[in-house]
Write an enzyme that holds these catalytic residues in place. Structure first.
Site, mmCIF file in Angstrom:
data_model
loop_
_atom_site.group_PDB
_atom_site.id
_atom_site.type_symbol
_atom_site.label_atom_id
_atom_site.label_comp_id
_atom_site.label_asym_id
_atom_site.label_seq_id
_atom_site.Cartn_x
_atom_site.Cartn_y
_atom_site.Cartn_z
ATOM 1 N N HIS A 69 -26.654 29.589 13.211
ATOM 2 C CA HIS A 69 -26.969 28.224 13.637
ATOM 3 C C HIS A 69 -27.124 28.109 15.147
ATOM 4 O O HIS A 69 -26.252 28.545 15.907
ATOM 5 C CB HIS A 69 -25.872 27.268 13.188
ATOM 6 N N HIS A 112 -29.846 23.926 4.763
ATOM 7 C CA HIS A 112 -30.375 22.557 4.699
ATOM 8 C C HIS A 112 -31.835 22.584 4.279
ATOM 9 O O HIS A 112 -32.498 23.632 4.323
ATOM 10 C CB HIS A 112 -30.258 21.880 6.068
ATOM 11 N N HIS A 125 -34.750 19.855 8.638
ATOM 12 C CA HIS A 125 -35.679 20.315 9.671
ATOM 13 C C HIS A 125 -36.026 21.765 9.351
ATOM 14 O O HIS A 125 -35.464 22.358 8.427
ATOM 15 C CB HIS A 125 -35.063 20.215 11.080
ATOM 16 N N ASP A 171 -25.439 28.965 8.241
ATOM 17 C CA ASP A 171 -25.981 27.871 9.029
ATOM 18 C C ASP A 171 -24.918 26.781 9.099
ATOM 19 O O ASP A 171 -23.804 26.945 8.577
ATOM 20 C CB ASP A 171 -27.285 27.371 8.414
ATOM 21 N N GLU A 230 -36.390 26.972 6.161
ATOM 22 C CA GLU A 230 -35.471 28.081 6.375
ATOM 23 C C GLU A 230 -35.034 28.727 5.059
ATOM 24 O O GLU A 230 -34.861 29.943 4.977
ATOM 25 C CB GLU A 230 -34.271 27.587 7.182
ATOM 26 N N GLU A 244 -25.755 22.888 9.263
ATOM 27 C CA GLU A 244 -26.071 21.527 8.829
ATOM 28 C C GLU A 244 -25.636 21.247 7.396
ATOM 29 O O GLU A 244 -25.345 20.108 7.039
ATOM 30 C CB GLU A 244 -27.573 21.262 8.970
#
Length: 276
Positions: free
Chosen positions: A60, A104, A115, A8, A134, A10
């Site tokens: 991502h 994240h 998020h 990912d 996630e 972030e």
């Protein structure tokens, strides 16, 4: 040894803002290079302990963030979308271990760029009644496939969230959240050395046996929009608990794949920027 890396963005070293991680953001091109450097640190760690097959999944957003020429040549890159298994595309029982790079924390939790999958379009999620994002859903799905997660990298909040799910997973905090778009950054060279060392150590440790569990799980999602929830009720097996919350029951990883369909439906109905 076969190693799977889900990457990912972030939670990558140095990145703190939507402008760092969204295509057309003013710092996105720099961000994607930093993402590759974190991924390559994980690849080097795997190679150091004898990995002979390494798959990296660009997990991502548009899933075209990693430039193929920037990724370590020892790794195969899964790039682009749609992918039936999204952030876990290509994960198979034959993998010996999974590494999560740049992850994240979940929606509503403290953490840089926190998020769950779709910015603020998803307000909350629960797996079997437990708050999930996630990190938790990836961990649960990998366990259902029979693959242990051995390392996660991200900010300190993501690391804490992983520890709540499975304290045996090694974590590397590459930054320390001060707010949703601010962090104290770990020096880049130090962070990547820590990633490389953690992956090598995680893959060297005795693996915790993972027996795939075919039993059913329940996934519940509260959406920002009633339109999304109402539309999803047209799918078999989806029920509602209120005007914005839907749920479905099924065995992982199939339930994870079904959730991917929910997100594609939601994307067709909304036009919301991911970080608001």
């Amino acid at each position: 040894m076969r190693v799977y890396i889900s990457a990912d963005m972030e939670g990558v070293t140095g990145l703190v803002d939507a402008e760092d991680v969204q295509p057309h953001g003013r710092d996105y091109e720099r961000g994607r290079r930093l993402m590759a450097e974190d991924v390559n640190a994980a690849v080097r760690g795997a190679l150091a302990v004898g990995a002979v097959d390494i798959t990296v999944n660009d997990a991502h957003g548009p899933m075209r963030n990693l430039l193929p020429e920037a990724v370590h040549p020892a790794a195969r890159l899964v790039r682009g979308r749609p992918k039936q298994m999204g952030m876990l595309e290509g994960l198979v029982p034959e993998h010996d271990a999974m590494v999560c790079v740049g992850y994240h924390s979940r929606a509503g939790a403290p953490g840089v760029l926190s998020h769950s999958f779709m910015g603020h379009e998803i307000e909350d999620m629960w797996l079997d009644g437990r708050p999930v994002g996630e990190i938790g859903l990836a961990h649960a799905t990998a366990a259902a496939v029979g693959v242990p997660v051995v390392v996660l990298t991200g900010d300190d909040c993501a690391c804490a969230e992983m520890a709540e799910w499975d304290a045996s997973v090694r974590t590397v905090a590459v930054k320390y959240a001060r707010d949703r778009f601010a962090a104290v950054l770990r020096p880049a060279d130090e962070a990547r050395t820590a990633i490389e060392e953690a992956v090598a150590a995680g893959l060297s440790a005795p693996a915790v046996p993972r027996v795939p569990d075919p039993g059913p799980s329940t996934l519940t999602v509260r959406w920002q929009s009633t339109s999304v929830a109402t539309t999803l009720l047209g799918l078999p097996g989806v029920t509602s608990t209120d005007s914005r919350t839907v749920r479905a029951e099924g065995a992982l990883p199939g339930l994870y794949r079904q959730f991917g369909v929910w997100m594609r439906v939601a994307a067709s109905l909304t036009n919301q920027p991911p970080y608001c």
